[in-house]
Design an enzyme around this catalytic site. Structure first.
Site, PDB file in Angstrom:
ATOM      1  N   HIS A 182      54.876  16.377  56.030  1.00 43.36           N
ATOM      2  CA  HIS A 182      53.460  16.003  55.941  1.00 43.36           C
ATOM      3  C   HIS A 182      52.792  15.808  57.285  1.00 43.36           C
ATOM      4  O   HIS A 182      51.628  15.392  57.331  1.00 43.36           O
ATOM      5  CB  HIS A 182      53.292  14.706  55.141  1.00 43.36           C
ATOM      6  CG  HIS A 182      53.669  14.812  53.703  1.00 43.36           C
ATOM      7  ND1 HIS A 182      52.765  15.120  52.717  1.00 43.36           N
ATOM      8  CD2 HIS A 182      54.863  14.662  53.090  1.00 43.36           C
ATOM      9  CE1 HIS A 182      53.386  15.142  51.544  1.00 43.36           C
ATOM     10  NE2 HIS A 182      54.668  14.873  51.745  1.00 43.36           N
ATOM     11  N   LYS A 233      39.152   7.695  55.582  1.00 43.60           N
ATOM     12  CA  LYS A 233      40.546   8.068  55.849  1.00 43.60           C
ATOM     13  C   LYS A 233      41.110   7.035  56.802  1.00 43.60           C
ATOM     14  O   LYS A 233      40.365   6.256  57.395  1.00 43.60           O
ATOM     15  CB  LYS A 233      40.628   9.467  56.474  1.00 43.60           C
ATOM     16  CG  LYS A 233      39.668   9.672  57.657  1.00 43.60           C
ATOM     17  CD  LYS A 233      39.648  11.104  58.168  1.00 43.60           C
ATOM     18  CE  LYS A 233      38.776  12.030  57.361  1.00 43.60           C
ATOM     19  NZ  LYS A 233      39.542  12.999  56.553  1.00 43.60           N
ATOM     20  N   ARG A 234      42.442   7.016  56.958  1.00 43.73           N
ATOM     21  CA  ARG A 234      43.030   6.100  57.926  1.00 43.73           C
ATOM     22  C   ARG A 234      42.458   6.363  59.318  1.00 43.73           C
ATOM     23  O   ARG A 234      42.028   7.470  59.635  1.00 43.73           O
ATOM     24  CB  ARG A 234      44.555   6.258  57.963  1.00 43.73           C
ATOM     25  CG  ARG A 234      45.247   5.641  56.762  1.00 43.73           C
ATOM     26  CD  ARG A 234      45.025   4.127  56.687  1.00 43.73           C
ATOM     27  NE  ARG A 234      45.749   3.432  57.714  1.00 43.73           N
ATOM     28  CZ  ARG A 234      46.972   2.934  57.572  1.00 43.73           C
ATOM     29  NH1 ARG A 234      47.597   3.035  56.405  1.00 43.73           N
ATOM     30  NH2 ARG A 234      47.580   2.320  58.568  1.00 43.73           N
ATOM     31  N   LYS A 269      42.181  12.113  63.809  1.00 42.57           N
ATOM     32  CA  LYS A 269      41.171  12.285  62.766  1.00 42.57           C
ATOM     33  C   LYS A 269      39.757  12.173  63.339  1.00 42.57           C
ATOM     34  O   LYS A 269      38.775  12.531  62.705  1.00 42.57           O
ATOM     35  CB  LYS A 269      41.379  11.264  61.653  1.00 42.57           C
ATOM     36  CG  LYS A 269      42.702  11.446  60.904  1.00 42.57           C
ATOM     37  CD  LYS A 269      42.875  10.375  59.829  1.00 42.57           C
ATOM     38  CE  LYS A 269      44.249  10.410  59.176  1.00 42.57           C
ATOM     39  NZ  LYS A 269      44.363  11.478  58.163  1.00 42.57           N
ATOM     40  N   THR A 280      43.366  15.429  51.753  1.00 42.24           N
ATOM     41  CA  THR A 280      43.128  15.523  50.311  1.00 42.24           C
ATOM     42  C   THR A 280      41.762  14.912  49.982  1.00 42.24           C
ATOM     43  O   THR A 280      41.140  15.289  48.991  1.00 42.24           O
ATOM     44  CB  THR A 280      44.235  14.803  49.512  1.00 42.24           C
ATOM     45  OG1 THR A 280      44.525  13.551  50.151  1.00 42.24           O
ATOM     46  CG2 THR A 280      45.499  15.628  49.467  1.00 42.24           C
ATOM     47  N   LYS A 304      38.563  16.006  47.344  1.00 37.84           N
ATOM     48  CA  LYS A 304      37.884  15.099  46.406  1.00 37.84           C
ATOM     49  C   LYS A 304      36.382  15.083  46.674  1.00 37.84           C
ATOM     50  O   LYS A 304      35.570  15.114  45.740  1.00 37.84           O
ATOM     51  CB  LYS A 304      38.438  13.674  46.554  1.00 37.84           C
ATOM     52  CG  LYS A 304      39.907  13.538  46.179  1.00 37.84           C
ATOM     53  CD  LYS A 304      40.511  12.221  46.656  1.00 37.84           C
ATOM     54  CE  LYS A 304      42.033  12.291  46.624  1.00 37.84           C
ATOM     55  NZ  LYS A 304      42.675  11.178  47.356  1.00 37.84           N
TER      56      LYS A 304
END
Ligand code: 26R
Length: 822
Positions: free
Chosen positions: A364, A556-557, A562, A664, A668
């Site tokens: 992952h 998100k984290r 990110k 993910t 969504k």
């Protein structure tokens, strides 16, 4: 005796109502007059459970009778969120229950709010596991999820003076109606101690592990109800307890306190989920957690296998498939070897042949700091026999396979070895996984390609067929049907009711993308969802936002890769533009964040602080006429995601290309009609393929360009000096503009982007990101254009149904057959 038919199982409103009231009295010990909302919620759950257990029993009987091959999904994390509305939907009882409760004067949605989130996961990996077990049950595959029964899930986040404070999460403090304790399946797990070599009965040498301690594993089962309610599988989570709960000798000798300390130690193992989303702290307790749940699960699998097949292991690999969700459960591989060789007396080759057919491994992340390594010393102390087994696996692998392929090449041997040499010798869990698995997969096309080409190229050369891809997915039941009921109802009308199972059916909506009336219906629903979120934002933060604004969401984290910091500096740039020119032409925007930082990740926490300080300043600045608002939603979690996602206009998916394995949340958000601003990273690439490039705002460097820039030597100062707006924004961090009287409080962010070398190329992508935002702004001013793009995004996300992911796993890796229940 006549078997109950499907029809007998389906409750009507009056039966459900009676059942809820009965449980309120007999299970909860209260009455309609004085029951709290929590008691009503639990009574409702108990009534639903009558249905669940009946179907669970049927499923287990069917699986037992047919003795089918099953998948065992090993994961240190299952981020389940709430189960009430999910279970009601999957049993087709949602509206029946809604009506029943209404007649009792209660609102189902309010009762659902009573349920604490089951937050037994950090983020993407844990939520993926939860979507996957939903899909496995929905598709009628025999499957068991195995994990840890953490007493405390991921920490609850409070924001105090703009900073993240971690508070313990206690999801089962007042009991949880969805879990069942199974004392009949308790296991005992050895730890520590030493290995003795003895003569075996059949001649030859045998290893005996004398454990230094034994821990009890108590299983808790969470029923996993498939959509349609036919298959109810289980998620089995192990709780640790002291083995001799009460040692009377110790007690009599006055050692009560000592025995209590032992008990506390044993219970520590499943006490708390590690929040490390980033670096592996190398903590002994984490290794013990991993071994504990893997050993319990392997024993559980063995017990069930032997009940049917005795000690004949020739069917084992045909019956049992185990998926390793990242490297966290890797120790299951040497554990199965230990059980087969030491306890079941198989010879090494026979055991190994079984072993590598049973396991498969999903990667992952490519982040080097997240690839698990355990020091050999720690391994030797906690799991001495497993270290020996790992050495043996390694010796045979290097000596036979690697030597045959690259004779005499010690450089390759050093690279592929399970053991990393150096000052501190380490066990590389990733290498062990690849060597001990039949298949290895990445989680999006680009990611799988990088796993093959950059992370494990030699392994790929050795075993060309081992590496494959399975692109992630999300369950449309939770992430559309349950969280966005109005849009779900609209889709029911337009394409029929099959879409929750066959999400591709939404393609039928594409032909209405230009239809004015449909656009209006679609955007009205978005508007309602935004208005609901406005209320949540007000309640949670006190901030007032306008539903006319563009809702731009990054959830998100928090991690540098990110790039929440890219979003942050872009908002600051917009703010500067508005201050310089109050008439600066932009549609009002609300930038909304939801994110937890690992408690030890200093810079991540500083970014949260900066977002909150920026929010305070911007939201209270009358000069900008409400054109810009910034909201940081505290305690982002599954149940909050369910409220934010349906209300999003814009989805921020802005990781540095090559770093986000899949994502993910991106799926969504698009499924619920948000338009993606994103890089060509992870599953964004496949989202763009489905929706069409013209319906997404793609920007920035792609994977090859990132590699090339890094190879050339990236210098963030080049971008800092070349772009005066960027320079001004970064220099702002050194002032006290956002932290009055406290200059320098935000300087760490600037430093990381300049002196720190900006490892994730934030500055390199800034200008392109800013342009992408301008493009999105121009789209939004044309309501028909926007509606069309939003509709097309939602309608083309069929590929990202987690049912499709599961079907890919079944065909490429697990080779399972569906098992009809009932
Ligand atoms: C080693 C330990 C401290 C640890 C590191 C990293 C524990 C947990 C993680 C989380 C990682 C592995 C994770 O969640 N990865 C995410 O997996 C998602 C599901 O496949 C992807 O969508 C997402 O891109 C990826 O970051």
């Amino acid at each position: 005796t006549k078997k109950k038919t499907e029809l007998d199982l389906q409750l009507n409103k009056d039966q459900l109502k009676a059942s809820i009231v009965r449980h309120l009295r007999s299970t909860l010990g209260t009455s309609e007059q004085k029951a709290s909302p929590q008691a009503w919620w639990k009574a409702t759950a108990a009534a639903v459970n009558e249905q669940v257990y009946e179907r669970l029993t049927r499923t287990q009987q069917t699986h037992f009778n047919k003795d089918t091959r099953a998948i065992h999904y090993f994961s240190a994390e299952f981020l389940m969120g709430r189960l009430t509305s999910n279970n009601l939907h999957n049993l087709s009882l949602y509206s029946v229950c809604e009506e029943a409760l209404r007649e009792l004067g209660l609102e189902l949605t309010d009762l659902c709010e009573q349920e604490p989130d089951m937050a037994l996961g950090n983020g993407g990996l844990g939520r993926l596991a939860a979507c996957f077990i939903d899909s496995l049950a929905t598709l009628n595959y025999p499957a068991v999820g195995y994990g840890l029964h953490y007493e405390h899930g991921l920490f609850r986040q409070e924001i105090q003076d703009g900073r993240q404070i971690e508070r313990p999460d206690s999801w089962r403090e007042y009991g949880n109606p969805w879990e069942i304790c199974r004392p009949e399946s308790v296991q005992e797990i050895p730890l520590y101690g030493y290995v003795e070599t003895v003569f075996g009965d059949k001649g030859g040498l045998k290893k005996v592990w004398h454990a230094g301690r034994k821990i009890k594993g108590v299983p808790w089962d969470i029923p996993v109800v498939g959509f349609g309610g036919h298959t109810v599988n289980i998620l089995r989570l192990w709780e640790s307890r002291a083995s001799e709960f009460f040692d009377w000798d110790v007690f009599n000798a006055g050692g009560y306190v000592d025995s209590q300390a032992e008990k506390a130690q044993a219970e520590t193992i499943s006490k708390v989920l590690y929040p490390n989303d980033e670096t592996d702290a190398g903590k002994e307790l984490r290794l013990i957690q991993q071994y504990f749940f893997c050993a319990c699960s392997i024993k559980d699998i063995m017990r069930r296998y032997k009940r049917v097949h005795g000690s004949d292991f020739s069917n084992f690999a045909a019956q049992i498939a185990i998926q390793l969700n990242d490297t966290h459960p890797t120790v299951a591989i040497p554990e199965l070897m230990r059980v087969l060789v030491d306890e079941e007396d198989l010879n090494w080759d026979a055991a190994w042949t079984i072993c590598y057919q049973v396991f498969s491994y999903t990667n992952h992340t490519l982040l080097p700091e997240a690839l698990e390594k355990w020091s050999v010393n720690l391994f030797e102390k906690v799991l001495p026999r497993h270290l020996e087994i790992i050495y043996e696996i390694n010796a045979r692998f290097l000596g036979d396979l690697v030597e045959a392929k690259w004779p005499g090449d010690d450089v390759i041997k050093a690279k592929l070895s399970i053991i990393e040499e150096g000052e501190v010798r380490k066990v590389r869990m990733g290498n062990l996984c690849v060597i001990g698995s039949a298949k290895v997969n990445g989680v999006a096309e680009i990611h799988s390609k990088l796993v093959k080409e950059d992370l494990f190229p030699e392994f790929a050369a050795l075993w060309p067929d081992k590496m494959c891809n399975v692109t992630n997915g999300v369950t449309p039941r939770r992430w559309l049907l349950a969280c966005n009921p109005e849009l779900a109802a609209l889709y029911d009308e337009v394409v029929g009711k099959e879409w929750p199972l066959q999400l591709d059916k939404l393609r039928g909506v594409v032909k209405f993308a230009d239809d004015k009336a449909f656009q209006q219906q679609f955007m009205t629903i978005k508007r309602h969802n935004k208005e609901k979120l406005v209320k949540v934002i007000k309640a949670e933060t006190g901030i007032e936002v306008d539903a006319n604004a563009i809702f731009d969401i990054q959830i998100k984290r928090l991690h540098e890769y990110k790039r929440q910091q890219l979003n942050l500096i872009h908002i600051m740039a917009l703010y500067r533009r508005l201050l310089a020119n109050p008439d600066y032409d932009m549609h009002p925007r609300v930038f909304i964040f939801g994110s937890k930082a690992a408690p030890g990740y200093k810079l991540a926490k500083d970014i949260i602080y900066a977002i909150n300080k920026l929010a305070e300043r911007v939201n209270n600045d009358t000069r900008i006429q409400g054109k810009l608002k910034v909201v940081f939603m505290p305690n982002y979690r599954v149940s909050l995601a369910e409220k934010m996602i349906p209300a999003a206009d814009v989805s921020e998916q802005i990781s540095t290309a090559g770093y986000e394995a899949s994502g993910t949340g991106n799926m969504k958000l698009a499924l619920n009609g948000a338009i993606t601003i994103g890089t060509l990273d992870g599953a964004n690439i496949e989202i763009v393929e489905e929706a069409g490039a013209e319906h997404c705002a793609i920007f920035g460097l792609n994977v090859d360009e990132v590699k090339a820039l890094k190879a050339r030597g990236y210098n963030p100062y080049d971008f800092y000096y070349a772009n005066s707006e960027l320079k001004a924004v970064l220099d702002w961090f050194d002032t006290d503009y956002f932290t009055p009287g406290k200059p320098g409080e935000l300087s760490s962010i600037k430093r990381s982007l300049l002196e720190g070398g900006d490892p994730y190329l934030t500055l390199a992508d800034f200008a392109a990101y800013s342009e992408a935002h301008q493009l999105v702004d121009s789209w939004y001013r044309d309501p028909a254009l926007w509606a069309k793009k939003a509709i097309i995004n939602s309608a083309t996300m069929g590929k990202f149904n987690s049912d499709r992911s599961i079907q890919d796993y079944v065909e490429r890796i697990w080779k399972l057959e569906r098992c009809k229940v009932g």
